[in-house]
Design an enzyme around this catalytic site. Structure first.
Site, short mmCIF file in Angstrom:
data_model
loop_
_atom_site.label_atom_id
_atom_site.label_comp_id
_atom_site.label_asym_id
_atom_site.label_seq_id
_atom_site.Cartn_x
_atom_site.Cartn_y
_atom_site.Cartn_z
N HIS A 142 5.97 -19.15 0.46
CA HIS A 142 5.09 -20.00 1.33
C HIS A 142 5.31 -19.69 2.77
O HIS A 142 6.67 -19.21 3.22
CB HIS A 142 5.09 -21.38 0.67
N LYS A 146 6.77 -25.43 4.72
CA LYS A 146 6.52 -26.19 3.28
C LYS A 146 7.75 -27.01 3.13
O LYS A 146 8.86 -26.44 3.33
CB LYS A 146 6.28 -25.22 2.19
#
Length: 254
Positions: A142, A146
């Site tokens: 990601h 995050k």
């Protein structure tokens, strides 16, 4: 027929803004949003109860720390709750389950239809390929901002595999591997870099073969589209805890 009224908790985040755009694109009513800082000119409040009172459904893509509070006030308001926030602790998750006894709650780690199908396949593979012969590893990547690792989606994949195997994920989860692999464990690896939207792979490996299931999101709009689809499906449902499998009709006859 009156258009569905939807509010967005976490409306100033990237996904929250996309959800707001998708609500209006579908001709639904965006009643406003919830943020830490109110902005009356944009119909944004910092009062979760005030938002909920004007909504049929709230789409919640806010922060884990806010979820226990949201559970209480949304249940009191009687609105539906589509919850996509991940990284919840036990207290917050218990509050979600309590709210689901009063209002319809749809909780999903990922709103993408393709990922929902991957979870179904992961469950089937977990049941068909025994843990003593097939090592399970989950790799997720990601964007660098995050907050949680492993991602909620990665944990959902692990839970699907462990459900298929008839074990608890808590008993077999391994997120901090050092040393040799333990029999039956489900390993997780998390990568954070740049602005990657989201990539997940489930890898099952035996002594003689390997199977990989992968999902890659190219655009966050897939999550916004799924969240608004979920809100439309949830409106008017009986109290209970639902998931994206219900929205896609995968639970019929189950």
């Amino acid at each position: 027929m009156t258009a569905l009224r939807i509010g967005i908790a976490g409306i100033n985040g990237r996904l929250g803004r996309l959800c707001a755009e998708e609500v209006e694109a579908r001709g639904l009513v965006l009643t406003g949003g919830l943020s830490r800082t109110a902005d009356p000119a944009r119909r944004i409040t910092d009062d979760a109860a005030a938002l909920a009172r004007g909504c049929d459904v709230v789409i919640d893509v806010s922060h884990p720390d806010a979820i226990a509070h949201h559970a209480r006030v949304f249940a009191e308001a009687g609105c539906g709750w589509v919850l996509g926030t991940t990284g919840l602790d036990d207290v917050a998750q218990a509050a979600v389950l309590a709210a689901a006894t009063t209002i319809p709650v749809l909780q999903a780690a990922n709103f993408a239809p393709g990922l929902t199908m991957l979870l179904d396949l992961a469950r089937q593979l977990g049941a068909a390929l025994p843990a003593d012969a097939y090592d399970a590893e989950i790799v997720e990547t990601h964007h660098r901002q995050k907050l949680d690792a492993p991602s909620g989606t990665a944990l959902a994949i692990g839970a699907a595999v462990s459900e298929g195997r008839g074990v608890s994920l808590a008993d077999v989860k391994r997120v901090d591997r050092t040393g040799r692999r333990q029999d039956g464990e489900i390993g997780f690896a998390s990568l954070r870099a740049g602005q990657i939207v989201g990539e997940h792979s489930l890898i099952l490996t035996s002594a003689t073969e390997q199977i990989t299931l992968s999902h890659r999101a190219f655009d966050r709009r897939v999550f916004a589209d799924g969240a608004v689809q979920a809100a439309s499906w949830l409106a008017g449902r009986q109290p209970g805890l639902y998931g994206m499998r219900d929205v896609l009709g995968l639970t019929r006859g189950a």
